[in-house]
Write a protein that holds these residues in place. Structure first.
Motif, mmCIF file in Angstrom:
data_model
loop_
_atom_site.group_PDB
_atom_site.id
_atom_site.type_symbol
_atom_site.label_atom_id
_atom_site.label_comp_id
_atom_site.label_asym_id
_atom_site.label_seq_id
_atom_site.Cartn_x
_atom_site.Cartn_y
_atom_site.Cartn_z
ATOM 1 N N SER A 18 -1.659 3.042 -7.335
ATOM 2 C CA SER A 18 -1.308 4.467 -7.695
ATOM 3 C C SER A 18 -0.134 5.145 -8.152
ATOM 4 O O SER A 18 -0.171 5.851 -8.790
ATOM 5 N N ARG A 19 0.043 3.402 -8.291
ATOM 6 C CA ARG A 19 1.710 3.634 -9.552
ATOM 7 C C ARG A 19 1.751 2.923 -10.351
ATOM 8 O O ARG A 19 1.452 1.520 -9.979
ATOM 9 N N ARG A 23 -1.546 1.326 -11.230
ATOM 10 C CA ARG A 23 -2.265 2.882 -11.423
ATOM 11 C C ARG A 23 -2.982 2.499 -12.230
ATOM 12 O O ARG A 23 -4.027 2.918 -13.360
ATOM 13 N N THR A 50 -3.862 9.726 -8.463
ATOM 14 C CA THR A 50 -4.374 8.556 -8.933
ATOM 15 C C THR A 50 -6.261 8.572 -9.182
ATOM 16 O O THR A 50 -7.099 8.278 -10.029
ATOM 17 N N GLU A 53 -7.931 11.135 -11.228
ATOM 18 C CA GLU A 53 -7.449 10.642 -12.703
ATOM 19 C C GLU A 53 -8.274 8.956 -13.154
ATOM 20 O O GLU A 53 -9.474 9.220 -13.756
#
Lengths: 261, 79
Positions: A18-19, A23, A50, A53
């Protein structure tokens, strides 16, 4: 002419997806047509962002919260994947944590925490992922230069990444008969939001590690591009390797100037 | 078990001080909690109550009394 999506129809699990680097990998695989399963540690809201996205890139996206330091949480995650998707084509072992201590200051708790998440979780996830890769698959583990270079207060993470790279080699051979390719990617210092906090003042001199012979730092997207390639059939004959992506910085003394300086 | 009791139970287990009695003014520093302890405490509480603790909000928390009040607020918001 629109380019062909090279991972169309694939189902990909990205741990810590997620990061940051995770990500970027999630979004790249999604852009290349894969449906993504995003594992995350704590922040549901960040994982949801995320995932959205990824959906904006045409992928389906599913989030799973799981602390990979706990084997039963890993088991739960794979039960959920099996129930929902029935199979897995790509497994990206990206989630990482670590205690920043020198070797002489490191205690057993910090060692265990770091090894559990960075090395043991790769083993346990790879075992479960392999069972879901009935038609073969790709696994990529994210390592760092600290596996082979000595970096300040990086002992636990560096050792855990060395274990991860060794495990990559063993898995590559054991899983080869099942048509599963296993490789690792070792990055140098990567330009992330966290790093920007230390480089925001333009009056400060530029540390040597901020540049590379290639003239800029490695970005998460650079790593995502390499990972995506390793997930394609074009990379089938790369097995058990750790590909360094650092703009050439590990080949030179850290004090060497960039060609553009 | 109340939120306060649960927080105390989790904190004392993770900082490995099962017999300590802390007051509202006790700090994590008093408990000799390191960054790993704090991460594990937050994860345990998030799992127990299915809440999301915001690290930025915790920056304003200075002692256990405020920490317990923050967790109670998060649990109440969750309903």
């Amino acid at each position: 002419m629109a380019s062909e999506k090279i991972l169309r129809g694939k189902i990909a699990l990205i741990t810590g997806g997620s990061r940051g680097i995770g990500r970027a990998i999630t979004l790249k695989l999604a852009a290349e047509g894969a449906d993504v399963i995003i594992n995350y540690f704590r922040k549901t809201s960040t994982a949801e962002l995320t995932a959205q996205e990824a959906r904006d890139r045409g992928a389906s996206a599913h989030i799973i919260k799981a602390n990979l330091a706990e084997p039963e949480k890993i088991e739960g995650m794979f039960h959920e994947i099996e129930a929902k998707f029935g199979r897995l084509d790509i497994f990206i072992n990206n989630a990482a944590s670590g205690v920043a201590r020198s070797a002489l200051e490191l205690d057993s708790r910090g060692w265990d925490w770091t090894m559990d998440i960075n090395a043991r979780a790769f083993l346990l996830c790879a075992q479960r992922a392999a069972r879901l890769m009935k038609d073969g698959g790709k696994m990529v583990a994210i390592s760092s230069l600290g596996s082979r270079l000595v970096l300040p207060i990086y002992t636990a993470v560096g050792v855990s990444k060395a274990a991860l790279e060794a495990l990559t080699r063993y898995l590559a051979i054991e899983l080869a008969p099942q048509g599963i390719c296993v490789n690792a990617v070792a990055a140098g210092a990567v330009e992330t939001e966290a790093l920007k906090m230390y480089t925001a003042d333009p009056n400060l001199p530029k540390p040597a590690w901020q540049t590379t012979p290639a003239g800029r730092m490695v970005k998460p997207e650079d790593i995502a591009d390499l990972v995506a390639f390793l997930c394609t059939d074009q990379a089938d004959m790369i097995r058990g390797q750790t590909i360094v992506i650092d703009g050439g910085v590990s080949l030179t003394p850290l004090s060497s100037p960039s060609p553009k300086d | 078990m109340s939120v306060e009791e649960t927080v105390k139970k989790i904190v004392t287990r993770i900082v490995r001080k099962p017999d300590i009695n802390f007051s509202p003014t006790t700090t994590f520093q008093d408990l000799e909690a390191d960054s790993l302890d704090i991460v594990q405490i937050l994860v345990a509480l998030e799992d127990t109550y299915d809440i999301e603790i915001q690290d930025e909000e915790l920056q304003k928390v200075t002692n256990m009394g405020e920490f317990i009040a923050y967790i109670e607020r998060k649990v109440a918001e969750k309903g």
